[in-house]
Design a protein around this motif. Structure first.
Motif, PDB file in Angstrom:
ATOM      1  N   THR A  65       0.371  -1.325  -0.121  1.00 60.20           N
ATOM      2  CA  THR A  65       0.109   0.498   0.032  1.00 60.20           C
ATOM      3  C   THR A  65       1.087   1.136   0.103  1.00 60.20           C
ATOM      4  O   THR A  65       2.116   1.114   0.761  1.00 60.20           O
ATOM      5  N   VAL A  66       0.548   2.181  -0.813  1.00 60.60           N
ATOM      6  CA  VAL A  66       1.397   3.721  -0.398  1.00 60.60           C
ATOM      7  C   VAL A  66       0.270   4.879  -0.466  1.00 60.60           C
ATOM      8  O   VAL A  66      -0.944   4.911  -1.452  1.00 60.60           O
ATOM      9  N   PHE A  67       0.425   5.424   0.408  1.00 54.68           N
ATOM     10  CA  PHE A  67      -0.411   6.303   0.987  1.00 54.68           C
ATOM     11  C   PHE A  67      -0.409   7.730   0.258  1.00 54.68           C
ATOM     12  O   PHE A  67       0.493   7.953   0.309  1.00 54.68           O
ATOM     13  N   LYS A 119       4.210   1.537   2.338  1.00 60.36           N
ATOM     14  CA  LYS A 119       6.039   1.189   1.424  1.00 60.36           C
ATOM     15  C   LYS A 119       6.628   3.052   1.688  1.00 60.36           C
ATOM     16  O   LYS A 119       7.473   3.379   1.399  1.00 60.36           O
ATOM     17  N   ALA A 120       5.436   3.444   1.840  1.00 62.08           N
ATOM     18  CA  ALA A 120       5.280   4.689   1.124  1.00 62.08           C
ATOM     19  C   ALA A 120       4.483   5.974   1.363  1.00 62.08           C
ATOM     20  O   ALA A 120       2.955   5.631   0.758  1.00 62.08           O
ATOM     21  N   VAL A 121       4.642   7.212   1.966  1.00 66.33           N
ATOM     22  CA  VAL A 121       3.205   8.752   1.834  1.00 66.33           C
ATOM     23  C   VAL A 121       4.093   9.650   0.808  1.00 66.33           C
ATOM     24  O   VAL A 121       4.706   9.861   1.034  1.00 66.33           O
ATOM     25  N   ILE A 122       2.952   9.777   0.007  1.00 62.57           N
ATOM     26  CA  ILE A 122       3.131  10.976  -1.296  1.00 62.57           C
ATOM     27  C   ILE A 122       2.394  12.042  -0.371  1.00 62.57           C
ATOM     28  O   ILE A 122       1.163  12.104  -0.626  1.00 62.57           O
ATOM     29  N   ASP A 144       8.594   5.091  10.334  1.00 59.86           N
ATOM     30  CA  ASP A 144      10.243   4.630   9.899  1.00 59.86           C
ATOM     31  C   ASP A 144       9.496   3.782   8.308  1.00 59.86           C
ATOM     32  O   ASP A 144       9.367   3.167   7.285  1.00 59.86           O
ATOM     33  N   VAL A 145       8.116   5.006   7.671  1.00 62.35           N
ATOM     34  CA  VAL A 145       7.888   5.302   6.711  1.00 62.35           C
ATOM     35  C   VAL A 145       8.372   5.930   5.280  1.00 62.35           C
ATOM     36  O   VAL A 145       7.929   7.245   6.309  1.00 62.35           O
ATOM     37  N   PRO A 146       9.543   5.710   4.599  1.00 59.93           N
ATOM     38  CA  PRO A 146       9.394   6.938   3.330  1.00 59.93           C
ATOM     39  C   PRO A 146       8.775   7.483   3.024  1.00 59.93           C
ATOM     40  O   PRO A 146       7.418   7.298   2.578  1.00 59.93           O
ATOM     41  N   MET A 147       8.888   9.088   2.994  1.00 60.23           N
ATOM     42  CA  MET A 147       7.522  10.328   2.682  1.00 60.23           C
ATOM     43  C   MET A 147       8.516  10.435   1.435  1.00 60.23           C
ATOM     44  O   MET A 147       9.262  11.153   1.531  1.00 60.23           O
ATOM     45  N   ILE A 148       7.675  10.542   0.498  1.00 59.33           N
ATOM     46  CA  ILE A 148       7.770  11.281  -1.159  1.00 59.33           C
ATOM     47  C   ILE A 148       6.986  12.428  -1.107  1.00 59.33           C
ATOM     48  O   ILE A 148       5.566  12.651  -0.395  1.00 59.33           O
ATOM     49  N   PHE A 167      12.066  17.725   2.138  1.00 61.30           N
ATOM     50  CA  PHE A 167      11.038  17.576   3.694  1.00 61.30           C
ATOM     51  C   PHE A 167      11.206  15.925   3.549  1.00 61.30           C
ATOM     52  O   PHE A 167      11.305  15.153   4.454  1.00 61.30           O
ATOM     53  N   GLY A 168      10.899  15.367   2.547  1.00 60.25           N
ATOM     54  CA  GLY A 168      10.928  13.668   2.150  1.00 60.25           C
ATOM     55  C   GLY A 168      12.147  12.992   2.236  1.00 60.25           C
ATOM     56  O   GLY A 168      13.467  13.933   1.650  1.00 60.25           O
ATOM     57  N   THR A 169      11.956  11.677   1.525  1.00 65.35           N
ATOM     58  CA  THR A 169      13.090  10.767   1.648  1.00 65.35           C
ATOM     59  C   THR A 169      13.871  11.541  -0.052  1.00 65.35           C
ATOM     60  O   THR A 169      14.782  11.250  -0.375  1.00 65.35           O
ATOM     61  N   PHE A 170      12.284  11.866  -0.830  1.00 61.59           N
ATOM     62  CA  PHE A 170      12.261  12.176  -2.063  1.00 61.59           C
ATOM     63  C   PHE A 170      11.784  13.293  -1.907  1.00 61.59           C
ATOM     64  O   PHE A 170      10.686  13.272  -1.032  1.00 61.59           O
ATOM     65  N   GLY A 171      12.212  14.420  -2.672  1.00 65.20           N
ATOM     66  CA  GLY A 171      11.481  15.246  -3.100  1.00 65.20           C
ATOM     67  C   GLY A 171      10.547  15.380  -5.429  1.00 65.20           C
ATOM     68  O   GLY A 171      12.306  14.639  -6.072  1.00 65.20           O
TER      69      GLY A 171
END
Ligand code: PLP
Length: 369
Positions: A65-67, A119-122, A144-148, A167-171
Motif C-alpha cells: 500500500t502507498v498512502f 511502503k511510502a506516503v506521498i 519508519d515509512v519514507p515520505m515522497i 522534507f521527504g526521503t524524495f522530493g
C-alpha cells in the motif's frame, strides 16, 4: 520565458549536444538541488516520472500500500497504480488544505495493527501551500515509512525557512507547461541519498548494465530529461524568485478585491510558511454570497477567461473509488468541502493589473458587490 532560454539552447546546438545528455542536464540537476537544499537530483521527463521512479526505488510492488493525499491532481497517485500497489487516500485539514496529520495518524495506526504499514506516503503541497511538514515528517519517522514530497506545484515555497520539496526521503518537481517554471515538459527527483539518485538515473535510461554491449537485468524506463529541455530549465530557474513574487502579487490583488466579502475565503497560508501562490484558490459559500462557484466559472468562461474548480479529490474519482479513504474525522471530509466550494482563479506570472481587473470586475458583478 525569461529570454535567456535561447542562449542555453544555442549553446547545446553549438556544442552539438542535442540529445540525450550534455552539460545542461548535470548543471540543471546541480542548480535545482542547490536551490531546494537537497544533495542530489535526477532530471527526468515529467513530475509523474519522478514519482514513479521514487516508488520503484522504494520497491513498491503488487500487494503493497502507498498512502497519498486525496486532494490533488491524478498524477500524484497514478504511479501507484502503474506498480499495481494499493493507494490509500488521506484527507486534508483546513489550515493548509493538505494532508491532515490527524487522518494520517489514524491510517498509520490501523496499518500498524494489521502489520501492513505502507511502503511510502506521498504528501502533496497543493497550489504552492506547504503541508504541515513537521507533524507529517514526525509521523512518517515514528512509523519508519519514507515520505515522497510532491512539490510539483510548490517550487519556491518555504516552510520554516526551508524550501518545499526538501522534507521527504524524495522530493519531486514538475516543469510542465502550467507550472511556475516550465521547460515545456519535465520533472526532477531530489534526495539526499546519492545511491538512490544514481539508481534513478540508471532506471530512467532503460536500466542499461555497465557493459560494452547492450545488456539489461531489470526493467527500465525512457524517462531522462534531454539536454535542450535542461537548458530551458536552467534559464527558468534563474527567474524563480521573481516568479514567486509575481504570483504573490496576483494573489494580493485578488485578496484586496475580495478579501472583505462575506462568504469568500482564500486558501490560507500557514504561519511559518511562504507560499509561491502558484494558483490563487478560494472558496465561495453560496449561502452567504448568493452564487455558487460553478456559476462564477461559467460567467468568466463567457468572457473567454479560464477558471477551474479545485481538484476533484481522488476518493471521488471513478478510478480510485474502490480504494480506502481516511477523512479528516469520521463523517467529516475536508477535501469534499474544498472541492464543492473551491475554485482557482487565473494566476499566470505574466498577468498584468489590467488583465486582472477584467477578472475582478466580472467576479464583483456576479457576486453583486
Ligand atoms: C500535484 C502534482 N503532482 C504531479 C504532477 C505531475 O507533473 P507532470 O505533469 O510533470 O508529470 C502535477 C502536474 O502536472 C501536479 O500538479
Amino acid at each position: 520565458m525569461t529570454g535567456n532560454e535561447q542562449e542555453y539552447i544555442k549553446e547545446a546546438f553549438d556544442l552539438n549536444w542535442i540529445a540525450p545528455l550534455g552539460n545542461h542536464v548535470g548543471a540543471f540537476e546541480q542548480e535545482l538541488s542547490d536551490y531546494v537544499g537537497m544533495d542530489h537530483a535526477a532530471a527526468v521527463s515529467s513530475g509523474t516520472a519522478a514519482i514513479h521512479l521514487a516508488l520503484r526505488l522504494l520497491d513498491v510492488e503488487q500487494g503493497d500500500t502507498v498512502f497519498c493525499s486525496s486532494l490533488t491532481f491524478v498524477a500524484s497517485a497514478n504511479p501507484i497504480l502503474y506498480e499495481k500497489a494499493e493507494p490509500v487516500l488521506i484527507d486534508s485539514e483546513r489550515d493548509t488544505w493538505n494532508m491532515a496529520p490527524e487522518a494520517l495518524e489514524r491510517a498509520m495506526r490501523d496499518a500498524d495493527k494489521t502489520g501492513h504499514l505502507p511502503k511510502a506516503v506521498i504528501v502533496v503541497n497543493l497550489y504552492g501551500q506547504c503541508a504541515k511538514m513537521k507533524e507529517l515528517v514526525d509521523l512518517c519517522n515514528a512509523y519508519d515509512v519514507p515520505m515522497i514530497e510532491d512539490a510539483a506545484e510548490s517550487l519556491g515555497s518555504e516552510y520554516d525557512g526551508r524550501k518545499s520539496g526538501s522534507f521527504g526521503t524524495f522530493g519531486i518537481f514538475s516543469f510542465n507547461g502550467n507550472k511556475i517554471i516550465t521547460t515545456s515538459g519535465g520533472g526532477m527527483l531530489t534526495s539526499n541519498d546519492e545511491a538512490m539518485i544514481q539508481k534513478a538515473r540508471f532506471l530512467s535510461t532503460q536500466a542499461r548494465d555497465p557493459a560494452l554491449h547492450y545488456q539489461h537485468s531489470e526493467v527500465g524506463f525512457n524517462y531522462r530529461m534531454s539536454n535542450i529541455v535542461a537548458g530551458i530549465g536552467r534559464a527558468q530557474l534563474e527567474a524563480i524568485e521573481l516568479r514567486v513574487q509575481q504570483r504573490r502579487e496576483v494573489f494580493h490583488r485578488y485578496q484586496k478585491a475580495f478579501g472583505d466579502i462575506d462568504g469568500i475565503e482564500f486558501m490560507p497560508e500557514l504561519p511559518g510558511t511562504h507560499s509561491n501562490r502558484w494558483l490563487t484558490a478560494l472558496t465561495v459559500d453560496p449561502d452567504k454570497t448568493g452564487i455558487d462557484r460553478t456559476a462564477i466559472i461559467q460567467a468568466l468562461a463567457e468572457e473567454n477567461i479560464e477558471a477551474r474548480p479545485v481538484w476533484k479529490p481522488l476518493h471521488r474519482q471513478p478510478l480510485f473509488e474502490e480504494y480506502r479513504y481516511y477523512p479528516f474525522q469520521e463523517h467529516h471530509s475536508v477535501s469534499d468541502t474544498s472541492f464543492e466550494y473551491g475554485m482557482c482563479l487565473p494566476s499566470g506570472s505574466n498577468m498584468d493589473a489590467e488583465d486582472q481587473e477584467r477578472v475582478i470586475d466580472i467576479m464583483l458583478t456576479e457576486l453583486k458587490v
